[in-house]
Design a protein around this motif. Sequence first.
Motif, mmCIF file in Angstrom:
data_model
loop_
_atom_site.group_PDB
_atom_site.id
_atom_site.type_symbol
_atom_site.label_atom_id
_atom_site.label_comp_id
_atom_site.label_asym_id
_atom_site.label_seq_id
_atom_site.Cartn_x
_atom_site.Cartn_y
_atom_site.Cartn_z
ATOM 1 N N TYR A 361 0.864 -1.179 0.000
ATOM 2 C CA TYR A 361 0.000 0.000 0.000
ATOM 3 C C TYR A 361 0.900 1.229 0.000
ATOM 4 C CZ TYR A 361 -3.496 -3.354 1.702
ATOM 5 O OH TYR A 361 -4.326 -4.430 1.844
ATOM 6 N N PRO A 362 0.440 2.329 -0.602
ATOM 7 C CA PRO A 362 -0.881 2.534 -1.200
ATOM 8 C C PRO A 362 -0.931 2.059 -2.647
ATOM 9 C CG PRO A 362 0.374 4.552 -1.314
ATOM 10 C CD PRO A 362 1.252 3.563 -0.602
ATOM 11 N N SER A 363 -2.124 1.978 -3.160
ATOM 12 C CA SER A 363 -2.339 1.753 -4.586
ATOM 13 C C SER A 363 -2.798 3.065 -5.209
ATOM 14 C CB SER A 363 -3.381 0.656 -4.804
ATOM 15 O OG SER A 363 -4.601 0.989 -4.155
ATOM 16 N N PHE A 364 -2.641 3.182 -6.498
ATOM 17 C CA PHE A 364 -3.013 4.436 -7.154
ATOM 18 C C PHE A 364 -4.507 4.696 -6.989
ATOM 19 C CE2 PHE A 364 -4.552 6.960 -10.702
ATOM 20 C CZ PHE A 364 -3.699 8.051 -10.635
ATOM 21 N N THR A 365 -4.827 5.896 -6.545
ATOM 22 C CA THR A 365 -6.222 6.281 -6.325
ATOM 23 C C THR A 365 -6.445 7.694 -6.830
ATOM 24 O OG1 THR A 365 -6.280 4.926 -4.309
ATOM 25 C CG2 THR A 365 -8.062 6.515 -4.618
ATOM 26 N N GLN A 366 -7.355 7.834 -7.764
ATOM 27 C CA GLN A 366 -7.718 9.159 -8.283
ATOM 28 C C GLN A 366 -8.647 9.840 -7.282
ATOM 29 O OE1 GLN A 366 -6.665 9.980 -11.630
ATOM 30 N NE2 GLN A 366 -7.170 12.093 -11.123
ATOM 31 N N ILE A 367 -8.339 11.089 -6.941
ATOM 32 C CA ILE A 367 -9.200 11.810 -6.003
ATOM 33 C C ILE A 367 -9.709 13.094 -6.648
ATOM 34 C CG2 ILE A 367 -7.941 10.842 -4.033
ATOM 35 C CD1 ILE A 367 -6.616 13.523 -3.621
ATOM 36 N N ASN A 368 -10.756 13.652 -6.069
ATOM 37 C CA ASN A 368 -11.360 14.872 -6.602
ATOM 38 C C ASN A 368 -10.509 16.092 -6.260
ATOM 39 O OD1 ASN A 368 -13.624 13.435 -7.583
ATOM 40 N ND2 ASN A 368 -14.545 13.483 -5.538
ATOM 41 N N LYS A 369 -10.787 17.190 -6.927
ATOM 42 C CA LYS A 369 -9.942 18.374 -6.757
ATOM 43 C C LYS A 369 -10.093 19.017 -5.383
ATOM 44 C CE LYS A 369 -12.868 22.144 -8.520
ATOM 45 N NZ LYS A 369 -12.915 23.278 -9.463
ATOM 46 N N THR A 370 -11.171 18.710 -4.661
ATOM 47 C CA THR A 370 -11.340 19.262 -3.314
ATOM 48 C C THR A 370 -11.023 18.226 -2.234
ATOM 49 O OG1 THR A 370 -13.713 18.731 -3.387
ATOM 50 C CG2 THR A 370 -13.059 20.948 -4.046
ATOM 51 N N ASP A 371 -10.408 17.107 -2.617
ATOM 52 C CA ASP A 371 -9.992 16.084 -1.662
ATOM 53 C C ASP A 371 -8.522 16.271 -1.301
ATOM 54 O OD1 ASP A 371 -12.505 15.024 -1.992
ATOM 55 O OD2 ASP A 371 -11.874 13.402 -3.326
ATOM 56 N N VAL A 372 -8.157 15.840 -0.101
ATOM 57 C CA VAL A 372 -6.752 15.815 0.287
ATOM 58 C C VAL A 372 -6.448 14.434 0.860
ATOM 59 C CG1 VAL A 372 -7.245 16.819 2.573
ATOM 60 C CG2 VAL A 372 -4.932 16.926 1.643
ATOM 61 N N ALA A 373 -5.339 13.860 0.413
ATOM 62 C CA ALA A 373 -4.965 12.509 0.849
ATOM 63 C C ALA A 373 -4.151 12.594 2.139
ATOM 64 C CB ALA A 373 -4.163 11.809 -0.238
ATOM 65 N N LYS A 374 -4.595 11.875 3.179
ATOM 66 C CA LYS A 374 -3.925 11.886 4.482
ATOM 67 C C LYS A 374 -3.591 10.455 4.881
ATOM 68 C CE LYS A 374 -4.459 15.203 7.098
ATOM 69 N NZ LYS A 374 -3.616 16.340 7.533
ATOM 70 N N VAL A 375 -2.373 10.261 5.374
ATOM 71 C CA VAL A 375 -1.938 8.927 5.767
ATOM 72 C C VAL A 375 -2.582 8.528 7.093
ATOM 73 C CG1 VAL A 375 0.127 9.710 7.012
ATOM 74 C CG2 VAL A 375 0.069 7.423 5.993
ATOM 75 N N SER A 376 -2.977 7.264 7.201
ATOM 76 C CA SER A 376 -3.566 6.748 8.441
ATOM 77 C C SER A 376 -2.569 5.879 9.192
ATOM 78 C CB SER A 376 -4.837 5.947 8.135
ATOM 79 O OG SER A 376 -5.847 6.768 7.594
ATOM 80 N N ASN A 377 -2.085 4.824 8.541
ATOM 81 C CA ASN A 377 -1.179 3.883 9.187
ATOM 82 C C ASN A 377 0.106 3.755 8.366
ATOM 83 O OD1 ASN A 377 -3.136 2.951 11.277
ATOM 84 N ND2 ASN A 377 -4.234 2.187 9.484
ATOM 85 N N ILE A 378 1.242 3.725 9.079
ATOM 86 C CA ILE A 378 2.541 3.596 8.418
ATOM 87 C C ILE A 378 3.200 2.320 8.927
ATOM 88 C CG2 ILE A 378 4.761 4.676 7.984
ATOM 89 C CD1 ILE A 378 3.509 7.362 8.724
ATOM 90 N N ASN A 379 3.537 1.437 8.015
ATOM 91 C CA ASN A 379 4.203 0.182 8.386
ATOM 92 C C ASN A 379 5.343 -0.057 7.409
ATOM 93 O OD1 ASN A 379 4.975 -2.294 9.297
ATOM 94 N ND2 ASN A 379 3.067 -3.355 8.813
ATOM 95 N N ILE A 380 6.540 0.375 7.831
ATOM 96 C CA ILE A 380 7.736 0.250 6.989
ATOM 97 C C ILE A 380 8.621 -0.855 7.563
ATOM 98 C CG2 ILE A 380 9.684 1.440 5.965
ATOM 99 C CD1 ILE A 380 6.974 2.615 5.191
ATOM 100 N N THR A 381 8.968 -1.821 6.739
ATOM 101 C CA THR A 381 9.841 -2.910 7.161
ATOM 102 C C THR A 381 11.134 -2.874 6.365
ATOM 103 O OG1 THR A 381 7.941 -4.308 7.685
ATOM 104 C CG2 THR A 381 10.065 -5.406 7.439
ATOM 105 N N TYR A 382 12.253 -2.884 7.091
ATOM 106 C CA TYR A 382 13.538 -2.976 6.410
ATOM 107 C C TYR A 382 13.896 -4.444 6.257
ATOM 108 C CZ TYR A 382 18.555 -2.793 5.606
ATOM 109 O OH TYR A 382 19.815 -2.985 5.080
ATOM 110 N N GLY A 383 13.989 -4.914 5.023
ATOM 111 C CA GLY A 383 14.196 -6.334 4.769
ATOM 112 C C GLY A 383 15.650 -6.773 4.830
ATOM 113 N N GLY A 384 16.570 -5.804 4.978
ATOM 114 C CA GLY A 384 17.984 -6.146 5.035
ATOM 115 C C GLY A 384 18.679 -5.866 3.723
ATOM 116 N N MET A 385 19.865 -6.484 3.565
ATOM 117 C CA MET A 385 20.683 -6.226 2.364
ATOM 118 C C MET A 385 20.687 -7.501 1.504
ATOM 119 S SD MET A 385 23.755 -3.940 3.917
ATOM 120 C CE MET A 385 23.657 -2.776 2.563
#
Length: 386
Positions: A361-385
Motif C-alpha cells: 500500500y498505497p495503490s493508485f487512487t484518483q481523487i477529486n480536486k477538493t480532496d486531500v490525501a492523508k496517511v492513516s497507518n505507516i508500516n515500513i519494514t527494512y528487509g535487510g541487504m
Amino acid sequence: MSDINFVETDSKTIYENIINDFENAYGETLYPADERRIFIQQLISIIVGLKNDINDSARQNLLRYARSPVLDAIGVDIYHTERLEPQKATCPGLITLVAIQNDDIQIPSGKRVTPDGIIFFKIKDDVTIEAGQTRKECILEAVDPGASYNGFLSGQIKNIVDPIPYVESIINTDTSKGGADLEEDDSYRERCRIAPESYSTAGPEKAYEYFAKSADSSIVDVKVDSPSPGVVKIIPLLVNGEIPNQSILDKVYAECTPRNRRPLTDNVQVDVPTTINYDINLTYYLDIEHKTEELQFRKSIEGSNLDYVDGAIRDYINWQQGRMGISINPDELRYKIQNAASYKTSNGKSYTAVRRIVLNYPSFTQINKTDVAKVSNINITYGGME
C-alpha cells in the motif's frame, strides 16, 4: 519557460568572445601560451561573477525571479498586495479547578501552558469560573507566531507554567492549528500573480482564490467550485495538509463576501476539504555492496531516528497532503525512497542503493480536486541487504 538572461553568463562563451575581440582589435593571434591570453583566462572568474550579479539584479525587476525585499516592493507598488504576516496557532482548552468553590474564580489571560517546556501557549482571554462550577472552556494561543506551534494533539498541552490558585489543570481539547510563519516568497509571488483577477466584479474563480489565500498566511491551497447556479464553494487547505478549523473558515468567509468583492447573487460557502485516507505498507531492501552506508541510507529513507518524522517517507506524506487533488501515487513513493538512497560514482553518474521495494500500500487512487490525501497507518519494514 526557460530562464531569462539579460547578459551572457557562460564562462566559455565569455572567454571566447574576449579572445576574439582582442585578436580583432590588435590583429594578432593569442596562442595558448601567450601571457596575455593566460592573464585574460585568470580574469574570467571575476568577469563571470560580475555578469552573474548584473543578471541577477536585472532579474529582480521581474515577478518570476524577485526576492525579498524587492519582491515586497513589487507586490505593493504594482500588484497592491502585501506579504502576509506570521500567525499564532490556537486550540480550544479546558480549565479544571481542584474543587467546587463558593466564589467566582477569575483566571487572567496570559497564563502559560506548555507541552514540552520549550514551546509555550497562553490563555488568550480572561476566564471566569462561576461559583459551584469546576470547569470552563478557554482558547489557548501560542505565545509566538509560527508553524512550529501546530499539530499538538488533544491532551499534549497540559503542563502549567504559571501556577494559578485553585486551578488543578489546563489542557488542550483539540489539535493546535492556524500557526504560520511569514509568508514565503513562492506563496507571496503566486498571490501577486493572481491579484489582477481580484479587480473584476464578475466573481472569477481566481479572484475568490486570491481573497481566500489573503485571509490567513497558513492557507497554502484553495479550490473554488460552483456545484449549482449562484453557489460558490470555497475550500481552503492549511500548511502541512492541516484541515482548517472554524476560525480559519470564518476568516475566509469574511474576506470573500464583502459586497464590493462578490457579485450580489453569489451565495458564498466555505467548507473543509474531504479527507481521503490511505495506508503505507512496504518492505525495502538495500544493496549488499553498501554495508558501510546501511544506517545512513536507512535514516535517509525512514527518518533520522527511524521514526518517519523526516526522510523520504515523510517527504512523500508531506507531498501527498501538500495540495488538494493530488491523486495517491505509489510511484512517487518509490521514487522518493530510491532517491533518498542515491549516490554518485567517480564518473559522476547517479545510482540508488535500494535493491528492491515490495509495496503493498498505497495503490493508485484518483481523487477529486477538493480532496486531500492523508496517511492513516505507516508500516515500513527494512528487509535487510541483498
